[in-house]
Each structure stands twice: as structure tokens, then as C-alpha cells.
Write a protein that holds these residues in place. Structure first.
Motif, PDB file in Angstrom:
ATOM      1  N   GLY A   1      -3.827  19.414  -6.016  1.00 35.32           N
ATOM      2  CA  GLY A   1      -4.902  18.439  -5.881  1.00 35.32           C
ATOM      3  C   GLY A   1      -6.276  19.024  -5.673  1.00 35.32           C
ATOM      4  N   ILE A   2      -6.412  20.331  -5.829  1.00 33.12           N
ATOM      5  CA  ILE A   2      -7.704  21.010  -5.715  1.00 33.12           C
ATOM      6  C   ILE A   2      -8.128  21.396  -7.130  1.00 33.12           C
ATOM      7  CG2 ILE A   2      -9.002  22.933  -4.726  1.00 33.12           C
ATOM      8  CD1 ILE A   2      -7.932  20.911  -2.640  1.00 33.12           C
TER       9      ILE A   2
ATOM     10  N   ALA B   1       0.803  -1.214   0.000  1.00 32.47           N
ATOM     11  CA  ALA B   1       0.000   0.000   0.000  1.00 32.47           C
ATOM     12  C   ALA B   1       0.839   1.269   0.000  1.00 32.47           C
ATOM     13  CB  ALA B   1      -0.927   0.009   1.207  1.00 32.47           C
ATOM     14  N   GLY B   2       1.993   1.246   0.609  1.00 29.34           N
ATOM     15  CA  GLY B   2       2.756   2.471   0.790  1.00 29.34           C
ATOM     16  C   GLY B   2       3.463   2.930  -0.469  1.00 29.34           C
ATOM     17  N   GLY B   3       3.131   4.126  -0.917  1.00 26.86           N
ATOM     18  CA  GLY B   3       3.808   4.714  -2.059  1.00 26.86           C
ATOM     19  C   GLY B   3       4.798   5.764  -1.592  1.00 26.86           C
ATOM     20  N   ASP B   4       5.572   6.259  -2.520  1.00 28.84           N
ATOM     21  CA  ASP B   4       6.587   7.275  -2.267  1.00 28.84           C
ATOM     22  C   ASP B   4       5.998   8.650  -2.589  1.00 28.84           C
ATOM     23  OD1 ASP B   4       8.722   9.167  -2.941  1.00 28.84           O
ATOM     24  OD2 ASP B   4      10.073   7.464  -2.793  1.00 28.84           O
ATOM     25  N   VAL B   5       5.799   9.449  -1.551  1.00 27.52           N
ATOM     26  CA  VAL B   5       5.162  10.762  -1.715  1.00 27.52           C
ATOM     27  C   VAL B   5       5.952  11.658  -2.668  1.00 27.52           C
ATOM     28  CG1 VAL B   5       4.475  12.876  -0.503  1.00 27.52           C
ATOM     29  CG2 VAL B   5       4.001  10.645   0.520  1.00 27.52           C
ATOM     30  N   ALA B   6       7.275  11.695  -2.526  1.00 28.71           N
ATOM     31  CA  ALA B   6       8.103  12.557  -3.393  1.00 28.71           C
ATOM     32  C   ALA B   6       8.012  12.115  -4.854  1.00 28.71           C
ATOM     33  CB  ALA B   6       9.547  12.546  -2.908  1.00 28.71           C
TER      34      ALA B   6
ATOM     35  N   TYR C   1       0.967  10.546  -2.643  1.00 25.79           N
ATOM     36  CA  TYR C   1       1.149  12.000  -2.717  1.00 25.79           C
ATOM     37  C   TYR C   1      -0.165  12.731  -2.452  1.00 25.79           C
ATOM     38  CZ  TYR C   1       1.591  16.653  -4.683  1.00 25.79           C
ATOM     39  OH  TYR C   1       1.548  18.009  -4.862  1.00 25.79           O
ATOM     40  N   TYR C   2      -1.217  12.387  -3.189  1.00 23.79           N
ATOM     41  CA  TYR C   2      -2.479  13.111  -3.021  1.00 23.79           C
ATOM     42  C   TYR C   2      -3.086  12.870  -1.642  1.00 23.79           C
ATOM     43  CZ  TYR C   2      -2.299  14.925  -7.724  1.00 23.79           C
ATOM     44  OH  TYR C   2      -1.916  15.618  -8.842  1.00 23.79           O
ATOM     45  N   ALA C   3      -2.922  11.688  -1.101  1.00 19.39           N
ATOM     46  CA  ALA C   3      -3.428  11.416   0.245  1.00 19.39           C
ATOM     47  C   ALA C   3      -2.683  12.247   1.298  1.00 19.39           C
ATOM     48  CB  ALA C   3      -3.307   9.933   0.558  1.00 19.39           C
ATOM     49  N   SER C   4      -1.448  12.594   1.009  1.00 15.93           N
ATOM     50  CA  SER C   4      -0.639  13.357   1.981  1.00 15.93           C
ATOM     51  C   SER C   4      -1.027  14.833   2.031  1.00 15.93           C
ATOM     52  CB  SER C   4       0.847  13.231   1.656  1.00 15.93           C
ATOM     53  OG  SER C   4       1.205  14.046   0.535  1.00 15.93           O
TER      54      SER C   4
ATOM     55  N   LEU D   1      -8.391  15.798  -5.468  1.00 20.84           N
ATOM     56  CA  LEU D   1      -7.640  14.597  -5.088  1.00 20.84           C
ATOM     57  C   LEU D   1      -6.966  14.769  -3.734  1.00 20.84           C
ATOM     58  CD1 LEU D   1      -6.028  13.689  -8.525  1.00 20.84           C
ATOM     59  CD2 LEU D   1      -8.211  12.921  -7.560  1.00 20.84           C
ATOM     60  N   ALA D   2      -6.682  16.008  -3.369  1.00 18.73           N
ATOM     61  CA  ALA D   2      -5.982  16.278  -2.113  1.00 18.73           C
ATOM     62  C   ALA D   2      -6.771  15.746  -0.926  1.00 18.73           C
ATOM     63  CB  ALA D   2      -5.752  17.776  -1.939  1.00 18.73           C
ATOM     64  N   GLY D   3      -6.098  14.980  -0.092  1.00 17.18           N
ATOM     65  CA  GLY D   3      -6.702  14.493   1.125  1.00 17.18           C
ATOM     66  C   GLY D   3      -7.578  13.256   0.981  1.00 17.18           C
TER      67      GLY D   3
END
Length: 106
Positions: free
Chosen positions: A48-49, A26-31, A101-104, A58-60
Motif C-alpha cells: 500500500g505504499i 462498513a466492516g470488510g474482510d481484511v484477508a 485491508y488497506y486501512a489495516s 493506500l496503507a493506513g
């Protein structure tokens, strides 16, 4: 009693193993996701807005939700002329990274 202890131990090992595997997948690389997100920004905004109410923010969003949607577009399970074309060339790592990234973003 010994049989019950063995079953409980086996169940615990299975649960821990499954949890590690799910976390690793599940874990992706945010950068890396941020670097790949330029193609998404035209419709979903650079942070993401979305700039248009027809396209979702997509943000959040939840990481698993984002990954599922991208995988569904890629596989054809979900169809949209624009998103299907955008998702098809993405690798599994790209999808995980974009989702992270978008989840962050808040």
C-alpha cells in the motif's frame, strides 16, 4: 412523563439499530482484501505504499474514505481513466474488503 420515556426509548432503539447496520455494512474482510489487492499493487505497492509520487499511498487510510473513493470511481462520480476501469468490476464486498485491508496497514 410517560410520553417522554417512550420517545427516549424509541430514539435509543433507533440509534442502536442504525449503529449496528452501519457497522455491518462498513466492516470488510481484511484477508479477502489482501487476496484481492494484487491488482492494486502495480501502482500502489504491495504493502500500500506507492512507488510513484503520482499515485497515493493506500496503507493506513481510513476505511470509509477508501470505500468512498472506490465507489465514486465505480459509479463515475469520480473519473480517472485507470482507476475508473479498475473499480468498475469490483463488487460491494470487494470494495469493503480492499478498504478494510488497506486501512489495516500501518
Amino acid at each position: 412523563m410517560q410520553v417522554i420515556k417512550q420517545l427516549v426509548s424509541a430514539a435509543a432503539v433507533a440509534a442502536l439499530t442504525a449503529g449496528v447496520s452501519a457497522t455491518a455494512l462498513a466492516g470488510g474482510d481484511v484477508a479477502a482484501g489482501k487476496a484481492k489487492s494484487a491488482m492494486c499493487a502495480a501502482c500502489h505497492g504491495p504493502a500500500g505504499i506507492s512507488v510513484n509520487p503520482l499515485w497515493p499511498n493506500l496503507a493506513g487510510q481510513q476505511e470509509a474514505y477508501l470505500a468512498k473513493q472506490l465507489n465514486d470511481f465505480k459509479s463515475g462520480k469520480r473519473n480517472d481513466p485507470v482507476m475508473s476501469g479498475m473499480a468498475k468490476p469490483l463488487s460491494d464486498a470487494d470494495i469493503a474488503n480492499l478498504a478494510a485491508y488497506y486501512a489495516s496497514l500501518k
